[in-house]
Design an enzyme around this catalytic site. Structure first.
Site, PDB file in Angstrom:
ATOM      1  N   ASP A   1       3.903   6.682 -11.253  1.00 53.95           N
ATOM      2  CA  ASP A   1       2.442   6.769 -11.197  1.00 53.95           C
ATOM      3  C   ASP A   1       2.084   8.213 -10.916  1.00 53.95           C
ATOM      4  OD1 ASP A   1       2.111   3.964 -11.446  1.00 53.95           O
ATOM      5  OD2 ASP A   1       2.600   3.749  -9.325  1.00 53.95           O
TER       6      ASP A   1
ATOM      7  N   ASP B   1      -1.765   2.201   1.261  1.00 57.72           N
ATOM      8  CA  ASP B   1      -1.463   1.192   2.278  1.00 57.72           C
ATOM      9  C   ASP B   1      -0.483   1.650   3.368  1.00 57.72           C
ATOM     10  OD1 ASP B   1       0.464   1.198   0.269  1.00 57.72           O
ATOM     11  OD2 ASP B   1       0.245  -0.921  -0.245  1.00 57.72           O
TER      12      ASP B   1
ATOM     13  N   ASP C   1       8.876   2.629 -11.966  1.00 56.81           N
ATOM     14  CA  ASP C   1       8.006   3.335 -12.913  1.00 56.81           C
ATOM     15  C   ASP C   1       7.378   4.524 -12.186  1.00 56.81           C
ATOM     16  OD1 ASP C   1       6.159   2.052 -11.251  1.00 56.81           O
ATOM     17  OD2 ASP C   1       5.962   0.389 -12.664  1.00 56.81           O
TER      18      ASP C   1
HETATM   19  P1  ATP Z   1       6.603  -0.832  -6.723  1.00 56.44           P
HETATM   20  O1  ATP Z   1       7.956  -0.260  -6.667  1.00 56.44           O
HETATM   21  O2  ATP Z   1       6.563  -2.285  -6.382  1.00 56.44           O
HETATM   22  O3  ATP Z   1       5.827  -0.495  -7.989  1.00 56.44           O
HETATM   23  P2  ATP Z   1       4.600   0.862  -5.523  1.00 56.44           P
HETATM   24  O4  ATP Z   1       4.510   1.445  -4.149  1.00 56.44           O
HETATM   25  O5  ATP Z   1       4.641   1.815  -6.673  1.00 56.44           O
HETATM   26  O6  ATP Z   1       5.836  -0.106  -5.523  1.00 56.44           O
HETATM   27  P3  ATP Z   1       2.270  -0.257  -6.773  1.00 56.44           P
HETATM   28  O7  ATP Z   1       1.707  -1.634  -6.624  1.00 56.44           O
HETATM   29  O8  ATP Z   1       2.796   0.172  -8.082  1.00 56.44           O
HETATM   30  O9  ATP Z   1       3.387  -0.134  -5.647  1.00 56.44           O
HETATM   31  O10 ATP Z   1       1.144   0.739  -6.286  1.00 56.44           O
HETATM   32  C1  ATP Z   1       1.253   2.149  -6.404  1.00 56.44           C
HETATM   33  C2  ATP Z   1       0.682   2.813  -5.165  1.00 56.44           C
HETATM   34  O11 ATP Z   1      -0.718   2.487  -5.040  1.00 56.44           O
HETATM   35  C3  ATP Z   1       1.305   2.375  -3.863  1.00 56.44           C
HETATM   36  O12 ATP Z   1       2.458   3.117  -3.551  1.00 56.44           O
HETATM   37  C4  ATP Z   1       0.196   2.625  -2.883  1.00 56.44           C
HETATM   38  O13 ATP Z   1       0.130   3.988  -2.544  1.00 56.44           O
HETATM   39  C5  ATP Z   1      -1.055   2.293  -3.679  1.00 56.44           C
HETATM   40  N1  ATP Z   1      -1.474   0.885  -3.505  1.00 56.44           N
HETATM   41  C6  ATP Z   1      -1.162  -0.156  -4.294  1.00 56.44           C
HETATM   42  N2  ATP Z   1      -1.727  -1.285  -3.871  1.00 56.44           N
HETATM   43  C7  ATP Z   1      -2.417  -0.978  -2.771  1.00 56.44           C
HETATM   44  C8  ATP Z   1      -3.241  -1.705  -1.863  1.00 56.44           C
HETATM   45  N3  ATP Z   1      -3.426  -3.009  -2.017  1.00 56.44           N
HETATM   46  N4  ATP Z   1      -3.817  -1.020  -0.851  1.00 56.44           N
HETATM   47  C9  ATP Z   1      -3.625   0.298  -0.709  1.00 56.44           C
HETATM   48  N5  ATP Z   1      -2.872   1.033  -1.518  1.00 56.44           N
HETATM   49  C10 ATP Z   1      -2.267   0.429  -2.536  1.00 56.44           C
HETATM   50 MG    MG Z   2       4.598   1.267  -8.778  1.00 56.12          MG
END
Ligand code: ATP
Ligand code: MG
Length: 451
Positions: free
Chosen positions: A73, A154, A71
């Site tokens: 963001d 993170d 997705d």
């Molecule tokens: P996925 O493909 O699983 O969605 P993602 O990296 O997009 O991976 P998300 O959980 O959707 O993960 O979170 C979006 C973004 O928000 C991450 O890429 C990161 O930059 C930030 N983020 C999410 N959770 C945390 C956390 N617990 N601590 C710090 N930053 C976070």
């Molecule tokens: Mg994501």
């Protein structure tokens, strides 16, 4: 060796503090049309209204890895109310972080305002609070600059910002280089970042397994010591994270990675349950591999089915125990299911909405051993037959049940009406009589002894 040296030199040569490295289209090759129209529209609308707006996080990382993002963001300097006003189909969600969901057709783009984060255990102002003892963040919903927003993320590979209008990637923490080198590195001091939010330990392992990246040793080191902090994380959030791990398409690899690093113990109750059943391990790994395979093939997966598999050997042990204590097989199975589910709902927060399906899958298992009279026909008509049969096949494959039983049911399904009648195992006594004749331990189970 040389690559290491080059990358180290590269790391040191970072731009001035707070300034990102900017990568142009020709160096990264990501074009605006790789975004969904909805993501593109969201960024453009924000920019046209005079705000900063970037696609951020997982989508940028996945595009650089030439993977299809799950997705999109978006991060912006517009506050949630400003975002809300720009998009007719949008709504503000979340109490802790107010973020905006922008909807176009079936797609939803999550738009978050640049935020900052508590930086140390002692930094306890009104706006930024951490739990003094654990260092855990209690509030990080404070708006901040883009630099601060990058800092609160993170991993370096998750702190990349893509502007589809200029087609530039803004990289504040060397994420592009880390991605090229195949390394996952925490932004800042790993122990401190884990204390702020212990769930990051799980995220580290999940991403490493899913993306095939190497976790930086500095990110691994503190986990053993800090794993217990996960106990303070609300069960519902842990459960969400666990779901992401189990349904990432790389669950088997993630679990093996946790084990290899010695991280499984205490990291998450669910994983303890999985790992601490040597007898059931084969079965559980099989269930995870099948789930991964289905996800890889774009097929739907049922959480209830996977939970039923994860808990099966616990149910089996309790079932046997109740029978040893003199219970009849059917009531013993019901007692076992109830006791296991009650314990799990406390420990793992598996929502009760899955209980009914799990129970159906479990209670159908002994019925596969009743192959006389009308019983097999009735079982075949059960709305949950397919799931229960797949479950049986995994039991056969893991060596728990005689493979002949699984083959019989395969043939039975394929056979015509007449053939089916001939297949019935006529001398197999109906369950009630059989129960009376058999010894308590193997009554109605048809299960092979597990050493
Ligand atoms: P996925 O493909 O699983 O969605 P993602 O990296 O997009 O991976 P998300 O959980 O959707 O993960 O979170 C979006 C973004 O928000 C991450 O890429 C990161 O930059 C930030 N983020 C999410 N959770 C945390 C956390 N617990 N601590 C710090 N930053 C976070
Ligand atoms: Mg994501």
């Amino acid at each position: 060796m040389i690559r290491k040296l080059i990358s180290r030199v590269f790391q040191k040569k970072s731009p001035k503090k707070g300034e990102p490295r900017i990568f142009k289209l020709k160096s990264h090759g990501i074009t605006a049309n790789q975004l969904t129209p909805c993501a593109l529209k969201t960024v453009k609308t924000l920019q046209q209204a005079g705000f900063k707006a970037f696609v951020v996080g997982g989508a940028v990382r996945d595009l650089l890895l030439r993977r299809k993002p799950k997705d999109f963001d978006v991060a912006t300097d517009a506050d949630p109310d400003e975002v809300r006003h720009l998009f007719r189909r949008s709504r503000i969600i979340g109490r802790r972080f107010r973020i905006v969901h922008v909807m176009c057709g079936p797609e939803t783009i999550e738009v978050s305002t640049f935020r900052t984060v508590a930086v140390s255990t002692n930094n306890d102002s009104d706006d930024r609070q951490t739990d003094q003892e654990s260092g855990r963040i209690l509030r990080d919903n404070v708006f901040g600059s883009q630099v601060e927003d990058a800092m609160r993320r993170d991993f370096t590979i998750n702190a990349l910002y893509y502007d589809p209008v200029s087609q530039e990637i803004w990289d504040y923490h060397n994420g592009v280089a880390d991605l090229k080198a195949g390394v996952m590195r925490i932004i800042g001091d790993p122990a401190q970042r884990y204390r702020e939010d212990p769930v990051r330990m799980l995220r580290a392992v999940r991403f490493a397994a899913k993306l095939g990246l190497k976790l930086d040793p500095a990110a691994i080191r503190p986990i053993r010591e800090l794993a217990e902090l996960l106990e303070d994380v609300p069960a519902a959030r842990l459960f969400d994270e666990m779901l992401k791990l189990l349904f990432s398409g790389h669950a088997a690899k993630s679990i093996l990675l946790l084990r290899k690093k010695g991280l499984h113990h205490g990291l998450l109750p669910t994983l303890d349950v999985i790992m601490e059943q040597p007898m059931g391990e084969r079965f559980v790994m099989l269930a995870l591999a099948k789930t991964d395979q289905r996800i890889g093939e774009g097929k739907p997966v049922s959480p209830a089915y996977l939970f039923a598999a994860l808990l099966w050997h616990e149910v089996l042990a309790a079932w046997r125990q109740y029978q040893t204590e003199g219970e009849k097989p059917v009531p013993a199975l019901h007692l076992a299911m109830d006791v296991v589910l009650a314990a799990q709902s406390e420990k793992l927060a598996i929502p009760h909405r899955y209980d009914a399906v799990m129970k159906e899958i479990w209670t159908m298992q002994p019925r596969f051993l009743q192959r006389a009279g009308q019983r097999p026909f009735r079982l075949l008509e059960h709305p949950r037959f397919r799931a229960a049969f797949d479950f049986l096949m995994m039991r056969c494959e893991s060596g728990e049940v005689d493979a002949e039983v699984g083959r019989w049911w395969e043939d039975f399904q394929d056979a015509g009406e007449h053939e089916r009648g001939q297949m019935l195992i006529k001398d197999e006594a109906p369950a009630a009589k059989k129960r009376r004749r058999r010894k308590p331990k193997s009554e109605g189970l048809g299960v092979r002894g597990e050493e």
